[in-house]
Motif scaffolding. Structure first.
Motif, PDB file in Angstrom:
ATOM      1  N   UNK A 251      -9.368  -8.974   1.453  1.00  0.00           N
ATOM      2  CA  UNK A 251      -9.738  -7.756   2.167  1.00  0.00           C
ATOM      3  C   UNK A 251      -8.896  -6.574   1.723  1.00  0.00           C
ATOM      4  N   UNK A 252      -7.768  -6.857   1.107  1.00  0.00           N
ATOM      5  CA  UNK A 252      -6.878  -5.780   0.764  1.00  0.00           C
ATOM      6  C   UNK A 252      -7.328  -5.005  -0.465  1.00  0.00           C
TER       7      UNK A 252
ATOM      8  N   UNK B 142       4.698   4.327   2.709  1.00  0.00           N
ATOM      9  CA  UNK B 142       4.268   3.048   2.158  1.00  0.00           C
ATOM     10  C   UNK B 142       4.379   1.943   3.189  1.00  0.00           C
ATOM     11  N   UNK B 143       3.581   0.917   2.994  1.00  0.00           N
ATOM     12  CA  UNK B 143       3.623  -0.251   3.860  1.00  0.00           C
ATOM     13  C   UNK B 143       4.445  -1.305   3.140  1.00  0.00           C
TER      14      UNK B 143
ATOM     15  N   UNK C  68       0.866  -1.175   0.000  1.00  0.00           N
ATOM     16  CA  UNK C  68       0.000   0.000   0.000  1.00  0.00           C
ATOM     17  C   UNK C  68       0.901   1.223   0.000  1.00  0.00           C
TER      18      UNK C  68
ATOM     19  N   UNK D 161      -3.109   7.094  -4.289  1.00  0.00           N
ATOM     20  CA  UNK D 161      -3.021   5.860  -3.494  1.00  0.00           C
ATOM     21  C   UNK D 161      -2.663   4.694  -4.389  1.00  0.00           C
TER      22      UNK D 161
ATOM     23  N   UNK E  52      -2.772   0.659  -4.318  1.00  0.00           N
ATOM     24  CA  UNK E  52      -3.300  -0.461  -3.526  1.00  0.00           C
ATOM     25  C   UNK E  52      -2.694  -1.800  -3.899  1.00  0.00           C
TER      26      UNK E  52
ATOM     27  N   UNK F 266      -4.721   3.699  -7.764  1.00  0.00           N
ATOM     28  CA  UNK F 266      -6.119   3.317  -7.678  1.00  0.00           C
ATOM     29  C   UNK F 266      -7.005   4.516  -7.361  1.00  0.00           C
ATOM     30  N   UNK F 267      -6.386   5.543  -6.845  1.00  0.00           N
ATOM     31  CA  UNK F 267      -7.161   6.741  -6.542  1.00  0.00           C
ATOM     32  C   UNK F 267      -6.256   7.953  -6.639  1.00  0.00           C
TER      33      UNK F 267
ATOM     34  N   UNK G  54     -10.721  -3.720  -2.072  1.00  0.00           N
ATOM     35  CA  UNK G  54     -12.160  -3.689  -1.939  1.00  0.00           C
ATOM     36  C   UNK G  54     -12.855  -3.604  -3.277  1.00  0.00           C
ATOM     37  N   UNK G  55     -12.085  -3.364  -4.313  1.00  0.00           N
ATOM     38  CA  UNK G  55     -12.742  -3.225  -5.602  1.00  0.00           C
ATOM     39  C   UNK G  55     -13.049  -4.566  -6.242  1.00  0.00           C
TER      40      UNK G  55
ATOM     41  N   UNK H 156       0.916   5.689  -0.248  1.00  0.00           N
ATOM     42  CA  UNK H 156       0.184   6.965  -0.278  1.00  0.00           C
ATOM     43  C   UNK H 156       1.185   8.067  -0.594  1.00  0.00           C
TER      44      UNK H 156
END
Lengths: 829, 366
Positions: free
Chosen positions: B361-362, B296-297, B44, B90, B92, B73-74, B364-365, B46
């Motif tokens: 779950x990671x 970032x993760x 992930x 973002x 994802x 993604x966004x 959502x789309x 940002x």
């Protein structure tokens, strides 16, 4: 009536302050009389009981005030004085109106500072006051192209004190994430219970309505007029000094308690990580300081935040109470400018006066502050909670402070040192006056504000001290706003029947994880305790009769103990239980103390899930552990083990009754069952390998049964017969034995089935793993292991293999349901 | 008259002046790529980016495109507290490389005649009420910040040049020159977070450091000074072709002159900012408007690479300028993509396996 003053003669109010109870003539004020009567008729013993009863009840409820970096541990019981502060009905309307006006003004100011900044442009507030404040966060400015209406100040609190003239003065404002409302509820519950019917003459304004309004105002922030918004309380977690309050408030409001890593931002929306999936969060009640809330836009070193949270707020996709950046309103340098602001923006005079405050950024004011330094209170604008008392400073310290103020004058304010009113408080040796600060709470929408009827009263720890804060040892009090009519009963129900709940609390993935592991640790402690009990029994027999066969069993048990606690216990002579004690209570990984602490920590982290009954039991468990640790050199092992086992059983019993599967019970039971099965598999296979062919193993088997709590049920089933066949059948394969391995696995199976969201599509991976363990056991025949050598080889191998498969289950559950947030890193620059 | 003299000054807050499209304006094209190579996959990410050139009085933004790879993604564009365009995006999907490509064309005006600013410098301390509503007031730029902390050393350094009553323009030029002489430009001698104190002691640094030093020194005198991030056009050596990406992001400072708006000076090159400079964003210091920042993760250690190319495309503008520019841009974008074609193909295949591992779950789309 005329002798009223005489009856209170023991109580000596402070001569320099207004006393809440006693007037200048030494007579009890009208509204204090019933309480005065009660206190007066009480013997010192009664008062002492009252005090101890209060502390006991708080402790039982697990009401803590965490103190940062407290070497004594994370918890300190919150201090509550059973004598409430009383507010008369007559003075309330004025106070209420003043508070509401102040909230409206601050809300306008908040929207202005993060928007057009008219207050600065028109010179109503010196720009330096705002622009240099560390909580004025420019990234939170309302974007020019923003179509969202800016968020008002929703949650607000004011610290008030009564001066010698009897009037209320504002000391400071709380807008970041006003804390204390949860304590208010707890204080009310305990105080009313402790005082009981002694003061039944009073009718007290209830709090429930206020919390209903609070939730209503918070819900209104949900984007798209969401009817049933998901609300979460963002906490910084167990390390926070008021974590209990976060948990308590979340539980009372029926909302979800979360930490930064429970949340994730996707497409500018905020989501909660639950065990099932991501769930949209509509509103956050923010209890983390803004600058720690988003490492992307604010402090990049914060581990408490959620990257992208500010964007979500700016995009209007999450409601925020209070909005990021609201902490700037706490700046004490704003106080002197509020009267003019009220006139300009509201066309009103400020109803509630500020305590006189001088901002050193202006020449005249600075000169005054420096001249009067030894009489004033000095605050830094960025640390409003930290107060320097000029009068307590040495000549050198005064000089240093003068230099500091001259170097950065904008960073300081001087405040009048008001003599706060005193209120009777149960101190050592009876009733004594203590100076008081009242925190009032408000919730609103920018235009209309609801005021909590009462508030949180806090008094100084001693007569000399007028610094009042939970951290420096003060006491809290319940605050009773008295009503001339109405019911005596203050119902704490926040969801009265017929009133629709606005939201349901979701179980976060983090909570599930904590429950799972807490249960595992507790279960591990329990099996260790049972093993120690069995060992001790055998040891006593050996001491009594000296048979070498008993010594042999003891020696075989030592490796089992070492599965838990690593220590060098091996020797020809079996170690005495007292020798074990030190290992059990050491801080080493795997010790009893270690496991219990980890378990309790997990339980405490999900504090909001436990009802009072459970908490009492948890408290007892912790107390027993603390006692044992404190006396680790002298406590007798059996004195320690049995009470701990009892407490643990009580805990499981209580959870069975109170924690529904959907509310987390499932994870607790899963953790417990899986751990127990693993302990059995490992322990039994380990013991099997100790067996010596040709020796009589009956005593070893008996101890094994004992360690698994199966000795009585075995005896009832097989009488005095005890051999490999009966033991393996009973301990491993007997479904009707609730402590058998197979029974545990079947329990596990049904829990996992419950977790299967779409059983119509077959078994989940986790269910398959359990099935692959259950099936061989069901098909197994204990007759194949009826000798020492077959047990040593076949059975040991069989059990090890099953254990290996289950290890995969633990990993699988972990991967599938628990949050897996890695720590985040900043991009290189 | 004023229009010409102060052609390259940003007069946000002063009287608005229409942009002059006289031939003296240069048309500059900039390609700026920031890439991060992660040691391990990032689940992930940002980011915030300040990569859209500002439209100021001396500069007009004609075109800007931001291209992020892999595709975010966004994405959201907004205007920050200082009036700059800010991009939020973002990521994802698991990725091991992030590329942020910015392409812009601006029209840049000539340097103003700073020497013509004859009013005493003291008179240009910002007045309490400055900018119109919605614009950053100049008093945002008078206080000490983390990266440009005020210190008597710096203030005294400036005061030696800003003698009482000295003409603003003259003092500014002298100050800019002095900085250029006293501080040596040593690439790599400092990092973004090197304290200013160290720059002062070593008398060496890079453009950012000189900008921060000028800011701290002149704010010490009570002037409003902004940090400006941007680019500078450089020329290839005679007979050589200019290397793509050889330029760098640049930074300088701008001083607020009440009636005239911002006056930009580049101490690194001892220049008044003119038609070879491109203004990207303005803030109180570097931290307000870094070109790209992010969280970032995962990822572990990562490697940052920045490539900037600025070209003067004024000459290529004919009567059909707009059309050519369009073609040119397309060509350049193709070039970008060709360079990366291979990498991307690899990256894609990596992504496939990584995203398989990600839990449902990671995303959502899906």
């Amino acid at each position: 009536m005329a002798n009223r003053a005489d009856t209170l003669s023991e109580y000596q109010p402070l001569d320099f302050a207004y006393d809440e109870m006693v007037d200048a003539q030494g007579k009890a004020r009208e509204h204090w009389r019933p309480l005065g009567d009660f206190l007066d008729s009480s013997t010192p013993q009664t008062l002492d009981t009252l005090k101890r009863e209060t502390q006991r009840r708080l402790k039982e409820q697990g009401v803590y005030y965490n103190v940062y970096e407290d070497p004594a541990g994370k918890h300190r019981t919150w201090q509550l004085d059973p004598v409430p502060m009383l507010l008369s009905e007559q003075e309330w309307p004025k106070l209420e109106a003043g508070l509401q006006q102040r909230a409206r003004l601050f809300s306008l100011l908040l929207q202005d500072l993060y928007g057009p900044q008219k207050a600065l442009r028109e010179g109503l507030i010196p720009h330096e006051v705002v622009l240099r404040h560390p909580e004025f966060l420019r990234p939170a400015m309302t974007p020019k192209n923003n179509k969202q209406p800016s968020t008002p100040l929703v949650l607000y609190a004011v610290d008030l004190a009564r001066g010698p003239d009897g009037a209320w003065w504002v000391l400071s404002d709380r807008s970041q994430g006003p804390s204390g409302a949860g304590y208010v509820l707890e204080a009310r519950a305990v105080t009313k219970r402790v005082l009981g019917q002694s003061v039944s003459a009073y009718s007290i304004a209830p709090y429930a309505q206020f919390f209903h309004h609070l939730k209503r105002h918070v819900s209104a922030l949900a984007p798209d007029q969401q009817r049933e918004p998901t609300i979460a309380l963002l906490s910084s977690g167990i390390g926070n000094e008021v974590y209990f309050e976060h948990a308590y408030l979340a539980a009372q409001l029926g909302i979800t308690l979360v930490q930064g890593d429970d949340l994730t931002v996707r497409h500018g929306n905020v989501y909660l990580r639950t065990v099932d999936d991501l769930r949209r969060v509509d509103v956050l009640i923010r209890r983390v300081d803004s600058s720690f809330c988003d490492p992307l836009s604010f402090r990049s070193d914060s581990m408490l935040g959620v990257p992208g949270l500010l964007q979500a707020q700016q995009l209007g996709r999450v409601g925020m109470a209070n909005s990021l950046g609201s902490g700037v309103l706490e700046c004490p340098a704003l106080l002197p400018f509020l009267p003019a602001l009220a006139r300009a923006w509201l066309g009103e005079e400020l109803l509630l006066p500020n305590v006189a405050t001088w901002w050193c950024g202006h020449d005249k004011e600075r000169k005054y502050v420096l001249a009067e330094l030894d009489k004033l209170l000095i605050k830094r604008v960025d640390q409003p909670g930290k107060v320097i008392f000029g009068e307590t400073l040495s000549r050198k310290e005064l000089q240093n402070l003068t230099d500091a103020i001259k170097a950065t004058p904008w960073a300081y304010v001087g405040q009048q040192h008001l003599s706060f009113s005193s209120v009777p408080t149960l101190a050592e040796g009876g009733l004594a006056p203590r100076q008081l600060v009242l925190r009032s709470f408000l919730a609103g929408d920018g235009e209309h504000y609801d005021v909590m009827p009462g508030g949180l009263s806090r008094v100084a720890g001693s007569a000399e001290v007028s610094v009042i804060s939970g951290q420096s040892g003060g006491w809290s009090k319940d605050t009773w706003l008295l009503r001339s009519s109405g019911s005596m009963r203050d119902v704490l129900r926040l969801h009265p029947s017929g009133q629709r709940r606005l939201a349901t609390a979701a179980l976060t993935s983090r909570a599930a994880e904590h429950l799972f592991w807490a249960a595992s640790y507790l279960e591990r402690s329990e099996s260790l305790l049972r093993l120690v009990t069995a060992y001790q029994k055998r040891y006593d027999t050996w001491l009594d009769y000296g048979f070498d066969s008993d010594a042999q069993v003891l020696r075989q048990c030592v490796p089992l103990l070492q599965l838990y606690v690593s220590s060098t216990l091996i020797g020809d002579v079996p170690p005495a239980p007292e020798t074990l004690r030190r290992a059990l209570l050491s801080n080493n990984v795997g010790s009893l103390a270690y496991n219990l602490h980890r378990g309790l920590e997990g339980i405490y982290t999900v504090r909001d899930l436990w009802p009072a009954d459970n908490w009492r039991v948890i408290e007892e468990l912790e107390e027993l552990l603390t006692y044992a640790e404190r006396n680790r050199e002298i406590v007798a092992v059996d004195q320690m083990v049995q009470p701990l086992l009892n407490a643990m059983l009580a805990f499981w019993g209580a959870t069975q009754e109170s924690l529904a599967l959907t509310q987390g019970g499932l994870w607790l039971h899963l953790g417990r069952r899986l751990e127990r099965v693993q302990n059995m598999l490992l322990g039994i296979s380990h013991l099997c390998r100790q067996l010596v062919v040709g020796e009589d193993s009956a005593l070893t088997l008996e101890t094994l049964l004992d360690a698994h709590g199966c000795i009585v049920s075995h005896r009832r089933r097989y009488g005095i017969e005890l051999n490999f066949l009966t033991v393996w059948q009973h301990l491993l394969l007997e479904v009707t034995n609730p402590r058998s391995l197979l029974h545990q696995l079947e329990e596990l199976e049904s829990l996992l089935h419950y977790l299967n969201a779409s059983p119509q599509f077959g078994l989940t991976e986790q269910e398959k793993i359990v099935l692959s363990v259950v099936t061989p056991l069901r098909l197994a025949d204990a007759r194949e292991w009826s000798q020492a050598d077959t047990s040593r080889t076949l059975l040991a191998r069989f059990l090890s293999e099953l254990s290996g498969r289950l290890r995969q289950l633990g990993t699988d559950l972990d991967n599938h349901y628990f949050r897996h947030t890695q720590p985040f890193t900043q991009f290189a620059r | 008259m004023a229009t010409q003299i102060f052609a390259s000054m940003d007069t946000r807050g002063a009287t608005a002046v229409t942009i002059n499209t006289a031939p003296s304006f240069k048309r500059l094209e900039v390609k700026h790529e920031t890439s991060y190579h992660y040691q391990s996959s990032v689940a992930l990410g940002y980011s915030l980016a300040w990569l859209t050139p500002l439209s100021t009085k001396g500069q007009r933004l004609l075109e800007h495109r931001l291209n992020v790879l892999p595709k975010p993604r966004f994405q959201h564009e907004s205007v920050d507290a200082f009036g700059n365009t800010q991009h939020y995006f973002e990521m994802h999907k698991a990725h091991s490389e992030l590329r942020v490509q910015s392409y812009a064309i601006v029209e840049s005006g000539p340097a103003p005649d700073v020497a013509a600013l004859t009013m005493p410098w003291e008179s240009q301390r910002p007045k309490g009420i400055g900018a119109a509503i919605g614009e950053p007031p100049p008093w945002e730029f008078i206080y000490s910040t983390v990266m440009a902390p005020l210190h008597t050393n710096y203030t005294e350094y400036a005061r030696a040049i800003f003698t009482p009553g000295r003409a603003l323009g003259e003092a500014l030029l002298a100050f800019n020159h002095q900085l250029h002489i006293d501080f040596q430009y040593v690439p790599g001698s400092t990092q973004v977070d090197t304290p200013l104190e160290q720059v002062w002691e070593n008398r060496a640094g890079v453009c950012q450091d000189f900008a921060h030093l000028a800011i701290a020194a002149l704010r010490g005198l009570g002037l409003a000074v902004a940090y400006v991030s941007g680019y500078l056009l450089t020329y290839a050596r005679e007979g050589e072709k200019k290397n793509v990406g050889a330029d760098a992001s640049h930074a300088w400072f701008a001083v607020w002159a009440n009636e005239h708006g911002w006056i930009h000076l580049d101490p690194t090159n001892d220049k008044v900012v003119g038609d070879e400079h491109i203004v990207l964003a303005m803030g109180r210091d570097y931290d307000d408007t870094p070109p790209v920042k992010g969280v970032c993760f995962g990822g572990g250690l990562h490697h940052l690479r920045v490539g900037v190319t600025v070209n003067d495309i004024s000459a290529s503008i004919s009567q059909n300028a707009q059309h050519q520019t369009q073609q040119q841009r397309q060509h350049i974008e193709q070039e970008f993509l060709q360079n990366m074609g291979q990498d991307i193909a690899q990256e894609m295949s990596q992504q496939q396996t990584q995203s398989d591992l990600m839990s449902a779950a990671d995303d959502i789309e899906s």
